[in-house]
Design an enzyme around this catalytic site. Sequence first.
Site, PDB file in Angstrom:
ATOM      1  N   ASN A 533       0.775  -1.243   0.000  1.00 17.78           N
ATOM      2  CA  ASN A 533       0.000   0.000   0.000  1.00 17.78           C
ATOM      3  C   ASN A 533       0.806   1.293   0.000  1.00 17.78           C
ATOM      4  OD1 ASN A 533      -2.661  -1.286   0.254  1.00 17.78           O
ATOM      5  ND2 ASN A 533      -1.894  -1.952   2.224  1.00 17.78           N
ATOM      6  N   TYR A 534       2.060   1.255   0.448  1.00 18.05           N
ATOM      7  CA  TYR A 534       2.812   2.498   0.600  1.00 18.05           C
ATOM      8  C   TYR A 534       4.119   2.547  -0.189  1.00 18.05           C
ATOM      9  CZ  TYR A 534      -0.431   3.647   4.344  1.00 18.05           C
ATOM     10  OH  TYR A 534      -1.567   3.935   5.047  1.00 18.05           O
ATOM     11  N   LEU A 535       4.584   1.407  -0.660  1.00 15.93           N
ATOM     12  CA  LEU A 535       5.881   1.372  -1.338  1.00 15.93           C
ATOM     13  C   LEU A 535       5.694   1.301  -2.846  1.00 15.93           C
ATOM     14  CD1 LEU A 535       7.716  -1.181   0.988  1.00 15.93           C
ATOM     15  CD2 LEU A 535       7.876   1.312   1.020  1.00 15.93           C
TER      16      LEU A 535
END
Length: 576
Positions: A533-535
């Site tokens: 979700n964030y990388l």
Amino acid sequence: MCCPLSHQTESWSRGRWEEEKTEDKVKWKQLEHKGPYFAPLYEPLPDDVKFYYDGQPMKLSLATEEIATFYAKMLDHEYTTKEMFQNNFFRDWKEEMTEKEQEIIQSLDKCDFKEIHKYFVDRNEARKALPKEEKQKLKEETDKIQEEYGYCILDGHREKIGNFKTEPPGLFRGRGNHPKMGMLKKRIMPEDVIINCSKDSKIPVPPEGHKWKEVRCDNTVTWLASWTENIQNSLKYIMLNPSSKLKGEKDWQKYEVARRLKGVVDKIRSQYRDDWKSREMKTRQRAVALYFIDKLALRAGNEKEEGETADTVGCCSLRVEHIKLHPELDEQEHVVEFDFLGKDSIRYYNKVPVEKPVFKNLKLFMQNKDPGDDLFDRLTTSSLNSYLQDLMAGLSAKVFRTYNASITLQEQLKALTNPEDNVAAKLLAYNRANRAVAVLCNHQRATPKTFEKSMQALQAKIDAKNQQLEDAQAELKRAKADRKAKKDVKSKEAVEKKKKLLEKIKEQLEKLNVQVMDKEENKQIALGTSKLNYLDPRISVAWCKKFGVPIEKIYNKTQREKFAWAIDMADEDFEF
């Protein structure tokens, strides 16, 4: 049917995204699907499987029995030992009982679910032990359901649907110490479901005897069906698969916005440092909050679902009681001690040295306030995001989280990766880099139930491998002595063969030791959340290509489909 995403090229991916571009708000022109696949109806327990109350067998009504099975299935889980879980379950269970059952069943402690628990354990073991042919038959039935409900037609393309099944009824678990754990998640019925499809499509047919809550045509959203779940009154959706055209494009855009932040982040940081000295309290509070969001990857806050009662907060909704100021602590100056419940009731606890102006401002913000008062009483998430939008189009507090997570991964990979290492050691470096991100984002988990067992199994493999190593060393020693005595070709070849075997065993042993280290370091860290979700996946893809690590070692099949666009686009020189 379209070819699998994993085989498509960069130009194909970009082409699909640019195909028939419509105005921004319109997501599709045509959408046709079969609606959700509903959880199967409850099958009563066999007559010989009994529920006992106060030592006596008791026949339960069908609805009461079904809820009893939810609890029975979890008897070996830590949740059922928690008082909050037990109390919430028992209260909700009582509400579903008949009047007669309510009169008799007065205490959870007197309820005996052991026979029901054993029945489901035995049934699971029997399913695992099924012959290959029976397992294949079950797989074919699952594939048939997937084929019928798991695809939609989106603008003439056959696209895979993500979660096409409604969640079955059960007991809510929640993460951390969620105050609603143990509550009854009710069965989703067609009457709860809103269908979204195009006007000219064939409208999904509800199960016999039922009707949809509503059928609408809203092409400004990408969900196919929705309903409101009963625990937190939050909306649940059936969405396209992560590998679909719309999802892939949305992911790509998200990371491109975060990459654009890289070009202005120094200017933003310089501005919020200047704002620490502002004459306006509102500006100072915004500047300190933004510093925390940037430095600590805190969530903005004020993001609770409607009806959520857990006392969870983010940066903008921090209260005075959530921080302590230490002029000096552990040989560091100006330390802020955070202690609060974040998203999903996961505790955020951290002691952080901050810049002196931040420390002084926090003291100012806390003056003449009670512990329950807002720390940033002149700031909201919406006002913060509105300010950020003026600094850069598309910028929000969440973009900082994505940016800092991705930058941290890239920097950690550069620092930790040794090109000379084998694949196992490189993977350890990758997981350590990923773990730095997970710690930054506070992605925690409870130690898995199977942790000790899997560590014991690994240790047993290491012990066996050490024995093999000893044996191989002894065999090599004998082979060398034999070669010295005989001095022929055959004995020379035997020595080389034993050397190769010894090296192979050493390599296998090193790989096992790396696995132990990796498992131990990751037992309470959830690596998957940040990775998915964030990388920016292009960072991982580029690293794999640069250092000769197979992509399947980082992403499983489903994840490779989700990030097919990144696999196609990123070469080994990609920089976030």
